[in-house]
Motif scaffolding. Structure first.
Motif, PDB file in Angstrom:
ATOM      1  N   SER A   1       1.196 -37.709 -28.478  1.00 40.12           N
ATOM      2  CA  SER A   1       2.011 -39.079 -28.365  1.00 40.12           C
ATOM      3  C   SER A   1       1.309 -39.961 -29.595  1.00 40.12           C
ATOM      4  O   SER A   1       0.588 -39.536 -30.166  1.00 40.12           O
ATOM      5  CB  SER A   1       1.584 -39.781 -26.921  1.00 40.12           C
ATOM      6  N   ARG A   2       1.858 -41.011 -29.631  1.00 44.65           N
ATOM      7  CA  ARG A   2       1.739 -41.842 -30.610  1.00 44.65           C
ATOM      8  C   ARG A   2       1.803 -43.292 -30.095  1.00 44.65           C
ATOM      9  O   ARG A   2       2.671 -43.696 -29.381  1.00 44.65           O
ATOM     10  CB  ARG A   2       2.394 -42.033 -31.713  1.00 44.65           C
ATOM     11  N   GLY A   3       0.724 -44.181 -30.285  1.00 42.95           N
ATOM     12  CA  GLY A   3       0.614 -45.494 -29.813  1.00 42.95           C
ATOM     13  C   GLY A   3      -0.661 -46.478 -30.348  1.00 42.95           C
ATOM     14  O   GLY A   3      -1.572 -45.779 -30.580  1.00 42.95           O
ATOM     15  N   SER A   4      -0.335 -47.713 -30.544  1.00 40.23           N
ATOM     16  CA  SER A   4      -1.211 -48.530 -31.070  1.00 40.23           C
ATOM     17  C   SER A   4      -1.931 -48.028 -32.192  1.00 40.23           C
ATOM     18  O   SER A   4      -3.208 -48.077 -32.485  1.00 40.23           O
ATOM     19  CB  SER A   4      -2.135 -48.857 -30.074  1.00 40.23           C
ATOM     20  N   GLY A   5      -1.284 -47.089 -33.053  1.00 44.12           N
ATOM     21  CA  GLY A   5      -1.628 -46.762 -34.514  1.00 44.12           C
ATOM     22  C   GLY A   5      -2.531 -45.577 -34.103  1.00 44.12           C
ATOM     23  O   GLY A   5      -2.944 -44.743 -35.087  1.00 44.12           O
ATOM     24  N   ASP A   6      -2.783 -45.034 -33.175  1.00 43.58           N
ATOM     25  CA  ASP A   6      -3.434 -43.520 -33.042  1.00 43.58           C
ATOM     26  C   ASP A   6      -2.116 -42.485 -32.624  1.00 43.58           C
ATOM     27  O   ASP A   6      -1.286 -42.700 -32.135  1.00 43.58           O
ATOM     28  CB  ASP A   6      -4.269 -43.789 -31.463  1.00 43.58           C
ATOM     29  N   PHE A   7      -2.677 -41.265 -33.139  1.00 45.19           N
ATOM     30  CA  PHE A   7      -1.984 -40.041 -32.716  1.00 45.19           C
ATOM     31  C   PHE A   7      -2.869 -39.307 -31.729  1.00 45.19           C
ATOM     32  O   PHE A   7      -4.075 -39.308 -32.102  1.00 45.19           O
ATOM     33  CB  PHE A   7      -1.875 -39.307 -33.920  1.00 45.19           C
ATOM     34  N   VAL A   8      -2.261 -38.865 -30.718  1.00 47.50           N
ATOM     35  CA  VAL A   8      -3.062 -38.297 -29.342  1.00 47.50           C
ATOM     36  C   VAL A   8      -2.607 -37.038 -29.293  1.00 47.50           C
ATOM     37  O   VAL A   8      -1.315 -36.830 -28.900  1.00 47.50           O
ATOM     38  CB  VAL A   8      -2.719 -39.083 -28.365  1.00 47.50           C
ATOM     39  N   MET A   9      -3.511 -36.117 -29.113  1.00 43.68           N
ATOM     40  CA  MET A   9      -3.202 -34.789 -28.619  1.00 43.68           C
ATOM     41  C   MET A   9      -3.980 -34.580 -27.365  1.00 43.68           C
ATOM     42  O   MET A   9      -5.143 -34.588 -27.596  1.00 43.68           O
ATOM     43  CB  MET A   9      -3.575 -33.755 -29.607  1.00 43.68           C
ATOM     44  N   TRP A  10      -3.227 -34.398 -26.309  1.00 42.25           N
ATOM     45  CA  TRP A  10      -4.058 -34.854 -25.076  1.00 42.25           C
ATOM     46  C   TRP A  10      -3.807 -33.366 -24.105  1.00 42.25           C
ATOM     47  O   TRP A  10      -2.655 -33.265 -23.723  1.00 42.25           O
ATOM     48  CB  TRP A  10      -3.696 -35.897 -24.382  1.00 42.25           C
TER      49      TRP A  10
ATOM     50  N   GLN B   1       6.336 -39.663 -26.893  1.00 39.19           N
ATOM     51  CA  GLN B   1       5.726 -38.666 -26.366  1.00 39.19           C
ATOM     52  C   GLN B   1       6.524 -37.500 -26.136  1.00 39.19           C
ATOM     53  O   GLN B   1       7.556 -37.514 -26.176  1.00 39.19           O
ATOM     54  CB  GLN B   1       5.224 -38.921 -24.793  1.00 39.19           C
ATOM     55  N   ILE B   2       5.814 -36.435 -26.382  1.00 33.96           N
ATOM     56  CA  ILE B   2       6.347 -34.996 -26.117  1.00 33.96           C
ATOM     57  C   ILE B   2       5.536 -34.301 -24.913  1.00 33.96           C
ATOM     58  O   ILE B   2       4.385 -34.127 -25.390  1.00 33.96           O
ATOM     59  CB  ILE B   2       6.545 -33.959 -27.643  1.00 33.96           C
TER      60      ILE B   2
END
Length: 181
Positions: free
Chosen positions: A135-144, A120-121
């Motif tokens: 962040s990245r997790g479980s194959g997903d890229f997340v912009m939150w 995570q950043i």
């Protein structure tokens, strides 16, 4: 105490129970071949109580022109890392323009101890409601965006697309009107 020493030889038999003060520039050299593939200086704090063991404290510098910590490769051909007196850290360069600036060919890798969890950043803190993160997790890229603000995308210093707080995707517009796509 002895003063004005040119050489201090500590061979394990000497008990340094007090402070060693040096009032001039000091260089530690290990160029005799015996120090090959090992550290030149090891500072070890034998305090075994968690939360009470400290390493090296450097008190030097107060501006961006000062360099309290400067690390180069063995022949000073490459500047590896610098900490400036104003707290700015440069990795791969000596004049960081921001609190942390990294210069290199391979980018920045962010991971966690659990490799599958990604990394995570955070922007604005790691907790609370006024923050955002990538962040990245479980194959997903997340912009939150934790707040109720928008996520904006731009090129040529102009906003081109917006994901609104309510979930609408606006392309070529900044508000819902007849021109929104």
């Amino acid at each position: 105490g002895t003063t004005n020493l040119d050489v201090v030889d500590i061979d394990g038999a000497v008990d340094m129970a007090s402070t060693l003060t040096v009032n001039d520039n000091t260089t530690i050299t290990a160029a005799d071949g015996a120090s090959d593939n090992t550290q030149v200086l090891v500072v070890e704090n034998l305090e075994a109580t968690d939360g009470r063991s400290y390493g090296i404290k450097i008190k030097a510098g107060s501006t961006a022109n000062d360099a309290p910590l400067f690390i180069q490769d063995h022949d000073a051909a490459n500047d590896l890392m610098i900490v400036r007196g104003n707290g700015a850290v440069g990795i791969g360069l000596t004049a960081p323009l921001t609190p942390l600036q990294v210069h290199g060919e391979n980018g920045i890798l962010v991971t966690t101890t659990a490799e599958a969890a990604g990394g995570q950043i955070y922007f604005g803190g790691i907790s609370g409601t006024d923050r955002s993160y990538l962040s990245r997790g479980s194959g997903d890229f997340v912009m939150w965006n934790v707040t109720s603000g928008h996520i904006k995308f731009g090129t040529d210093n102009t906003e081109r697309m917006r994901l609104t707080a309510s979930g609408d995707m606006l392309v070529g517009a900044t508000s819902l009107d007849g021109n929104a796509q």
